[in-house]
Design a protein around this motif. Structure first.
Motif, PDB file in Angstrom:
ATOM      1  N   ARG A   4      -5.537  -0.270   4.739  1.00 33.99           N
ATOM      2  CA  ARG A   4      -4.785  -1.526   4.559  1.00 33.99           C
ATOM      3  C   ARG A   4      -3.520  -1.522   5.399  1.00 33.99           C
ATOM      4  NH1 ARG A   4      -3.792  -2.751  -1.502  1.00 33.99           N
ATOM      5  NH2 ARG A   4      -3.229  -0.550  -1.545  1.00 33.99           N
ATOM      6  N   PHE A   5      -2.869  -0.378   5.490  1.00 34.46           N
ATOM      7  CA  PHE A   5      -1.660  -0.304   6.315  1.00 34.46           C
ATOM      8  C   PHE A   5      -1.981  -0.498   7.789  1.00 34.46           C
ATOM      9  CE2 PHE A   5       1.263   2.251   3.256  1.00 34.46           C
ATOM     10  CZ  PHE A   5       1.448   1.086   2.533  1.00 34.46           C
ATOM     11  N   GLN A   6      -3.136   0.044   8.214  1.00 33.39           N
ATOM     12  CA  GLN A   6      -3.525  -0.155   9.618  1.00 33.39           C
ATOM     13  C   GLN A   6      -3.657  -1.639   9.939  1.00 33.39           C
ATOM     14  OE1 GLN A   6      -7.114   2.022  10.348  1.00 33.39           O
ATOM     15  NE2 GLN A   6      -6.043   3.997  10.327  1.00 33.39           N
ATOM     16  N   ILE A   7      -4.320  -2.363   9.022  1.00 30.06           N
ATOM     17  CA  ILE A   7      -4.465  -3.813   9.218  1.00 30.06           C
ATOM     18  C   ILE A   7      -3.091  -4.464   9.283  1.00 30.06           C
ATOM     19  CG2 ILE A   7      -5.259  -5.945   8.111  1.00 30.06           C
ATOM     20  CD1 ILE A   7      -7.601  -4.324   6.972  1.00 30.06           C
ATOM     21  N   ALA A   8      -2.219  -4.096   8.326  1.00 32.85           N
ATOM     22  CA  ALA A   8      -0.875  -4.684   8.287  1.00 32.85           C
ATOM     23  C   ALA A   8      -0.113  -4.388   9.575  1.00 32.85           C
ATOM     24  CB  ALA A   8      -0.106  -4.150   7.078  1.00 32.85           C
ATOM     25  N   HIS A   9      -0.226  -3.156  10.066  1.00 29.71           N
ATOM     26  CA  HIS A   9       0.506  -2.796  11.278  1.00 29.71           C
ATOM     27  C   HIS A   9       0.010  -3.608  12.475  1.00 29.71           C
ATOM     28  CE1 HIS A   9       1.954   1.403   9.758  1.00 29.71           C
ATOM     29  NE2 HIS A   9       2.161   0.426   8.898  1.00 29.71           N
ATOM     30  N   ARG A  10      -1.316  -3.773  12.558  1.00 30.77           N
ATOM     31  CA  ARG A  10      -1.854  -4.525  13.682  1.00 30.77           C
ATOM     32  C   ARG A  10      -1.346  -5.969  13.644  1.00 30.77           C
ATOM     33  NH1 ARG A  10      -7.990  -6.034  14.967  1.00 30.77           N
ATOM     34  NH2 ARG A  10      -7.591  -7.248  13.080  1.00 30.77           N
ATOM     35  N   GLU A  11      -1.314  -6.553  12.434  1.00 33.54           N
ATOM     36  CA  GLU A  11      -0.873  -7.949  12.325  1.00 33.54           C
ATOM     37  C   GLU A  11       0.611  -8.099  12.664  1.00 33.54           C
ATOM     38  OE1 GLU A  11      -2.213  -9.332   8.491  1.00 33.54           O
ATOM     39  OE2 GLU A  11      -4.312  -9.160   9.085  1.00 33.54           O
ATOM     40  N   ALA A  12       1.402  -7.075  12.321  1.00 30.89           N
ATOM     41  CA  ALA A  12       2.825  -7.141  12.681  1.00 30.89           C
ATOM     42  C   ALA A  12       2.993  -7.108  14.201  1.00 30.89           C
ATOM     43  CB  ALA A  12       3.582  -5.986  12.028  1.00 30.89           C
ATOM     44  N   TRP A  13       2.188  -6.296  14.878  1.00 30.96           N
ATOM     45  CA  TRP A  13       2.254  -6.272  16.350  1.00 30.96           C
ATOM     46  C   TRP A  13       1.845  -7.620  16.928  1.00 30.96           C
ATOM     47  CZ3 TRP A  13       5.136  -3.305  18.992  1.00 30.96           C
ATOM     48  CH2 TRP A  13       5.368  -1.989  18.602  1.00 30.96           C
ATOM     49  N   ILE A  14       0.840  -8.248  16.323  1.00 33.41           N
ATOM     50  CA  ILE A  14       0.438  -9.583  16.788  1.00 33.41           C
ATOM     51  C   ILE A  14       1.626 -10.543  16.669  1.00 33.41           C
ATOM     52  CG2 ILE A  14      -1.035 -11.577  16.264  1.00 33.41           C
ATOM     53  CD1 ILE A  14      -3.243  -9.624  15.500  1.00 33.41           C
ATOM     54  N   GLY A  15       2.368 -10.433  15.549  1.00 40.35           N
ATOM     55  CA  GLY A  15       3.548 -11.277  15.353  1.00 40.35           C
ATOM     56  C   GLY A  15       4.576 -11.081  16.458  1.00 40.35           C
TER      57      GLY A  15
ATOM     58  N   ILE B 101       2.118  -5.142  -0.110  1.00 39.68           N
ATOM     59  CA  ILE B 101       1.477  -3.983  -0.735  1.00 39.68           C
ATOM     60  C   ILE B 101       2.528  -3.009  -1.271  1.00 39.68           C
ATOM     61  CG2 ILE B 101       0.036  -1.958  -0.310  1.00 39.68           C
ATOM     62  CD1 ILE B 101      -1.404  -3.656   1.871  1.00 39.68           C
ATOM     63  N   VAL B 102       3.523  -2.709  -0.440  1.00 36.49           N
ATOM     64  CA  VAL B 102       4.523  -1.709  -0.831  1.00 36.49           C
ATOM     65  C   VAL B 102       5.349  -2.178  -2.028  1.00 36.49           C
ATOM     66  CG1 VAL B 102       6.671  -0.613  -0.079  1.00 36.49           C
ATOM     67  CG2 VAL B 102       4.674  -0.583   1.407  1.00 36.49           C
ATOM     68  N   THR B 103       5.748  -3.464  -2.047  1.00 32.29           N
ATOM     69  CA  THR B 103       6.577  -3.906  -3.174  1.00 32.29           C
ATOM     70  C   THR B 103       5.775  -3.915  -4.475  1.00 32.29           C
ATOM     71  OG1 THR B 103       6.156  -6.195  -2.510  1.00 32.29           O
ATOM     72  CG2 THR B 103       8.268  -5.251  -1.878  1.00 32.29           C
ATOM     73  N   ARG B 104       4.456  -4.115  -4.372  1.00 35.31           N
ATOM     74  CA  ARG B 104       3.646  -4.002  -5.583  1.00 35.31           C
ATOM     75  C   ARG B 104       3.530  -2.542  -6.020  1.00 35.31           C
ATOM     76  NH1 ARG B 104       1.931  -8.871  -3.740  1.00 35.31           N
ATOM     77  NH2 ARG B 104       0.888 -10.303  -5.159  1.00 35.31           N
ATOM     78  N   LEU B 105       3.351  -1.673  -5.036  1.00 36.47           N
ATOM     79  CA  LEU B 105       3.274  -0.235  -5.292  1.00 36.47           C
ATOM     80  C   LEU B 105       4.551   0.240  -5.998  1.00 36.47           C
ATOM     81  CD1 LEU B 105       1.178   1.917  -4.283  1.00 36.47           C
ATOM     82  CD2 LEU B 105       2.768   2.387  -2.443  1.00 36.47           C
ATOM     83  N   TYR B 106       5.692  -0.239  -5.514  1.00 37.86           N
ATOM     84  CA  TYR B 106       6.986   0.117  -6.081  1.00 37.86           C
ATOM     85  C   TYR B 106       7.290  -0.646  -7.362  1.00 37.86           C
ATOM     86  CZ  TYR B 106       8.763   2.327  -1.769  1.00 37.86           C
ATOM     87  OH  TYR B 106       9.009   3.132  -0.708  1.00 37.86           O
ATOM     88  N   ASN B 107       6.509  -1.678  -7.648  1.00 32.56           N
ATOM     89  CA  ASN B 107       6.816  -2.581  -8.742  1.00 32.56           C
ATOM     90  C   ASN B 107       8.205  -3.207  -8.553  1.00 32.56           C
ATOM     91  OD1 ASN B 107       6.100  -3.912 -11.004  1.00 32.56           O
ATOM     92  ND2 ASN B 107       6.741  -2.298 -12.427  1.00 32.56           N
ATOM     93  N   ALA B 108       8.540  -3.563  -7.323  1.00 30.88           N
ATOM     94  CA  ALA B 108       9.870  -4.090  -7.006  1.00 30.88           C
ATOM     95  C   ALA B 108       9.948  -5.586  -7.306  1.00 30.88           C
ATOM     96  CB  ALA B 108      10.185  -3.855  -5.534  1.00 30.88           C
ATOM     97  N   VAL B 109      11.079  -5.996  -7.901  1.00 29.01           N
ATOM     98  CA  VAL B 109      11.287  -7.399  -8.221  1.00 29.01           C
ATOM     99  C   VAL B 109      12.271  -8.048  -7.246  1.00 29.01           C
ATOM    100  CG1 VAL B 109      12.159  -8.998  -9.990  1.00 29.01           C
ATOM    101  CG2 VAL B 109      10.787  -7.048 -10.652  1.00 29.01           C
ATOM    102  N   THR B 110      13.182  -7.229  -6.712  1.00 29.80           N
ATOM    103  CA  THR B 110      14.177  -7.762  -5.781  1.00 29.80           C
ATOM    104  C   THR B 110      14.108  -6.976  -4.476  1.00 29.80           C
ATOM    105  OG1 THR B 110      15.844  -6.187  -6.488  1.00 29.80           O
ATOM    106  CG2 THR B 110      15.759  -8.257  -7.685  1.00 29.80           C
ATOM    107  N   LEU B 111      14.784  -7.503  -3.477  1.00 28.11           N
ATOM    108  CA  LEU B 111      14.857  -6.785  -2.211  1.00 28.11           C
ATOM    109  C   LEU B 111      15.565  -5.446  -2.391  1.00 28.11           C
ATOM    110  CD1 LEU B 111      14.532  -6.735   0.874  1.00 28.11           C
ATOM    111  CD2 LEU B 111      16.792  -7.745   1.010  1.00 28.11           C
ATOM    112  N   VAL B 112      16.625  -5.465  -3.227  1.00 31.76           N
ATOM    113  CA  VAL B 112      17.372  -4.230  -3.466  1.00 31.76           C
ATOM    114  C   VAL B 112      16.493  -3.181  -4.155  1.00 31.76           C
ATOM    115  CG1 VAL B 112      19.402  -3.254  -4.599  1.00 31.76           C
ATOM    116  CG2 VAL B 112      19.536  -5.499  -3.545  1.00 31.76           C
ATOM    117  N   ASP B 113      15.583  -3.627  -5.024  1.00 30.33           N
ATOM    118  CA  ASP B 113      14.596  -2.725  -5.621  1.00 30.33           C
ATOM    119  C   ASP B 113      13.813  -1.978  -4.557  1.00 30.33           C
ATOM    120  OD1 ASP B 113      14.777  -2.890  -8.300  1.00 30.33           O
ATOM    121  OD2 ASP B 113      13.227  -4.420  -8.563  1.00 30.33           O
TER     122      ASP B 113
END
Lengths: 86, 483
Positions: A4-15, B101-113
Motif C-alpha cells: 500500500r505504501f508503494q502505491i501511495a509513494h508512486r501517486e505522490a510522485w505523480i502529483g 493509512i498512517v493516521t489511521r494506524l496511529y489513531n490520530a485525530v489531529t495533525l499534532v497527534d
C-alpha cells in the motif's frame, strides 16, 4: 503495508510530476507569449493570447490530466489494517 | 438598511444553521466522540471532501482582497491567482493515501497527534500546538472582522450588529455539530461560492458590453493592465512565480488543510475529490479575479480593494440577486472561520488538555470540554473582533506563510523520508517561523530579498535544517507501526 505504501509513494510522485508540468505550462505561456511587446498580442475570445493559453487552456488541460492520471494510475487501497500482509 | 440584500443573506444563514443542527443529531448517538467531533468520524465522501478543502482554503482574500488587487493590477494578478489551481490536486496527491493509512494506524485525530506519534517528542507537540493556537487564532479574528465588515458594507447594519449576526451563526453550528457540521456547511458554502461567481461573471461581462470591449477599454486606459507585469510593470516573473510556494504547493503545510486529508472515507472519495477540487478551485479563482479586472472599466475609481466586489455586484445585479451573489464571499469567510475554530478547539482539547492536563478524562467530560472550549473560543474571538488589538493583526501577517514554513517538512518528510526525526522537525519548525518573521521585517524595509515572496527562503531554509538535523543528530531509520 509495504504494497500500500508503494502505491501511495508512486501517486505522490505523480502529483509532483503534474505540478511541475503545470508550472512549466503556466510560466512558458505567461512569460513566453506575454513577454512580447504589448502591441504584438493577439486576442482570443477578447482575452490577451498569453493569458488565454497560460490560464484558461492551462486550467482545462490540468483538469483533463488530473482526470486521466486518476483513471489510469490511481489504485483503490484499503485504509484499514484488514487483509494486510507485509 | 438594504432589505432586498439582507433577506437572501438571512435565508442563507438559516439554511446553514439547519445543516449544523442536522450534523449535531449524528453526534448524540456517537460512541467515538473525539473522532466524530473533530474529524467527522473519517467518513467524508468525495464531493464534501473536495468542497471543504476548497472552501476552507478560499477565504476573504480570494473573494474580496484578491479581486480588489486584480482591479488595480490587471491580468498579471489573475495570472498570480491561478497558481492556486495546483492546490486542487497537489495537497491530496502528496499527503494522499500514505497520510490516510498512517493516521489511521496511529489513531490520530489531529495533525499534532500525527506529529506526536511520528516524532515521539513533547517539544515537537508543544511547539506545533502553540504555533497553531497563536497564528490560527489571529487568522480567525482577521477573517471574523472581514465577515462583519462585509455584512456592514452591503446591508447597512452597524459593524457591531453585523459582527454579532456573523458570530452567532458560525458559533452555533460549529459548537453543536463539530467537524461534520463544518464539512457539510462547507459543501453548501462551496456550491454557493461557485454559483455566485458564475452569475456575477456573466453579469459583469454583459454590463461591460462583452469581453473584447472591456479589454479594449483597459488597453485604452493603461496597456500594462493586459500584460503579465501589472499596471506599473513591477510584477516580476520571479515574484509572481514565488506564489507557487505561498498559495500553491506550500498549502500542504497548513494544518487546517492537512487535517482534511485525514478525514475522508476511502480511496474512491479521494479520487473523486481530486477532480472536483481542481475544477472548483480553478473556476472560483479564475472567475473572481476576472471579475475584479473587468470591473475596472465599468466602475472606475474604487480606491479600497475590498469594496470592489460588493460595489460591482450591487451595480450590475438587481438587489435580490446581489444578496444571493454576495452570500458567496460571506460563505467563503464563514467556511474558513468555521474550520479554524474547530481546529483551534481540537488543539486545545486533544493536543493540550488530553495530552498533558487530564489524559484519563471520561467520555462525558471530553464532550463537555469540547463543546465548552469551542463556544468559549468563538465568543472570545467575537469580543476581540469588536476592537481588535494590534498584536492580533500583527500576528495574522505570519499566519499563512509562517505556518507553511513551520509545518511543510515535518509533515511531508515525516511521511516519506525514513531518516526524518525529532531534531530535524524541531529545527525545521523553529527556523521556518523565525526566519519568516525576520524576513518579513527585512522585506518591508528593503524590498523583497532576491525579488521573491517572503515565504520562499524560509521554506528552503527549513528544508535544509530538517535534513541536517535528521542526519546529524541521532540518525536512525523510522518505520511506521501501530501505536
Amino acid at each position: 503495508m509495504n504494497k500500500r505504501f508503494q502505491i501511495a509513494h508512486r501517486e505522490a510522485w505523480i502529483g509532483i510530476g503534474l505540478a511541475l508540468f503545470n508550472f512549466i505550462w503556466w510560466f512558458g505561456f505567461a512569460y513566453g507569449l506575454g513577454g512580447r511587446s504589448m502591441e504584438e498580442y493577439s486576442y482570443i475570445w477578447g482575452l490577451p493570447d498569453w493569458f488565454f493559453y497560460s490560464c484558461i487552456v492551462g486550467f482545462v488541460i490540468m483538469t483533463f490530466l488530473v482526470w486521466l492520471v486518476v483513471a489510469l494510475f490511481f489504485k483503490n487501497v484499503s485504509f484499514e489494517e484488514e487483509g494486510d500482509s507485509e | 438598511m438594504n432589505w432586498a440584500v439582507l433577506i437572501p443573506l438571512l435565508l442563507f444563514l438559516v439554511l446553514i444553521f439547519f445543516i449544523g443542527y442536522y450534523a449535531s443529531t449524528k453526534l448524540t448517538a456517537s460512541t467515538h466522540f473525539l473522532h466524530d467531533y473533530f474529524l467527522g468520524g473519517r467518513e467524508l465522501g468525495g464531493f464534501v471532501l473536495a468542497m471543504t478543502m476548497v472552501a476552507t482554503y478560499g477565504s476573504a482574500s480570494s473573494f474580496l482582497g484578491g479581486p480588489g488587487t486584480a482591479y488595480t493590477m490587471g491580468f498579471g494578478w489573475i495570472l498570480l491567482a491561478m497558481t492556486q489551481v495546483v492546490t486542487g490536486y497537489f495537497v491530496l496527491m502528496i499527503l494522499g493515501k500514505k497520510f490516510a493509512i498512517v493516521t489511521r494506524l496511529y489513531n490520530a485525530v489531529t495533525l499534532v497527534d500525527f506529529l506526536k506519534k511520528r516524532y515521539n517528542s513533547p517539544a515537537v507537540v508543544l511547539l506545533s500546538a502553540v504555533s497553531i493556537l497563536i497564528f490560527l487564532f489571529s487568522a480567525m479574528t482577521a477573517q471574523w472582522i472581514g465577515g462583519a465588515r462585509l455584512i456592514e458594507s452591503i446591508t447597512g447594519l452597524s459593524y457591531n450588529t453585523a459582527l454579532f449576526l456573523f458570530a452567532v451563526s458560525v458559533l452555533v453550528y460549529v459548537t453543536i455539530g463539530g467537524f461534520r457540521a463544518v464539512a457539510l456547511t462547507d459543501a453548501v458554502q462551496g456550491a454557493v461560492m461557485v454559483i455566485g461567481t458564475l452569475i456575477l461573471l456573466v453579469a459583469v461581462i454583459r454590463a461591460g458590453g462583452g469581453i473584447p470591449a472591456i479589454v479594449q477599454s483597459l488597453i485604452a486606459e493603461n496597456p500594462n493592465l493586459v500584460t503579465p507585469y501589472g499596471a506599473d510593470a513591477n510584477l516580476s516573473a520571479a515574484y509572481v512565480s514565488s506564489f507557487w510556494i505561498l498559495v500553491g504547493v506550500g498549502v500542504v503545510g497548513l494544518p487546517q488543510i492537512a487535517v482534511r486529508a485525514m478525514s475522508y472515507k476511502n480511496s474512491q472519495s479521494m479520487h473523486r475529490a481530486l477532480i472536483i477540487g481542481t475544477v472548483v478551485t480553478g473556476v472560483i479563482m479564475l472567475n473572481m479575479h476576472l471579475i475584479g479586472v473587468f470591473a475596472r472599466p465599468i466602475l472606475p475609481g474604487i480606491d479600497v480593494g475590498d469594496k470592489v466586489i460588493p460595489l460591482i455586484t450591487l451595480h450590475v445585479l438587481p438587489s435580490w440577486l446581489a444578496g444571493i451573489v454576495l452570500a458567496a464571499p460571506m460563505a467563503a469567510i464563514m467556511s474558513t472561520v468555521d474550520s479554524l475554530l474547530i481546529l483551534v478547539s481540537s488543539t486545545i482539547v486533544k493536543d493540550i488538555y488530553l495530552n498533558y492536563v487530564k489524559p484519563d478524562a471520561s467520555n462525558k467530560r471530553i464532550k463537555q470540554i469540547s463543546f465548552g472550549v469551542t463556544a468559549l473560543l468563538g465568543t472570545a474571538v467575537a469580543f476581540l473582533a469588536l476592537d481588535p488589538p494590534d498584536l492580533l493583526i500583527f500576528l495574522n501577517l505570519f499566519a499563512f506563510g509562517g505556518l507553511e514554513a513551520a509545518f511543510i517538512w515535518p509533515i511531508v518528510l515525516g511521511l516519506y523520508w525514513k531518516y526524518g526525526n525529532k531534531w530535524g522537525a524541531l529545527f525545521s519548525m523553529i527556523s521556518g517561523i523565525a526566519s519568516y518573521i525576520f524576513l518579513h521585517f527585512y522585506n518591508s524595509a528593503h524590498g523583497n530579498l532576491l525579488d521573491v515572496h517572503t515565504v520562499t527562503l524560509p521554506v528552503v531554509l527549513s528544508l535544509i535544517l530538517y535534513i541536517a538535523g535528521s542526519l546529524l543528530i541521532e540518525r536512525k531509520e523510522y518505520h511506521f507501526t501501530r501505536q
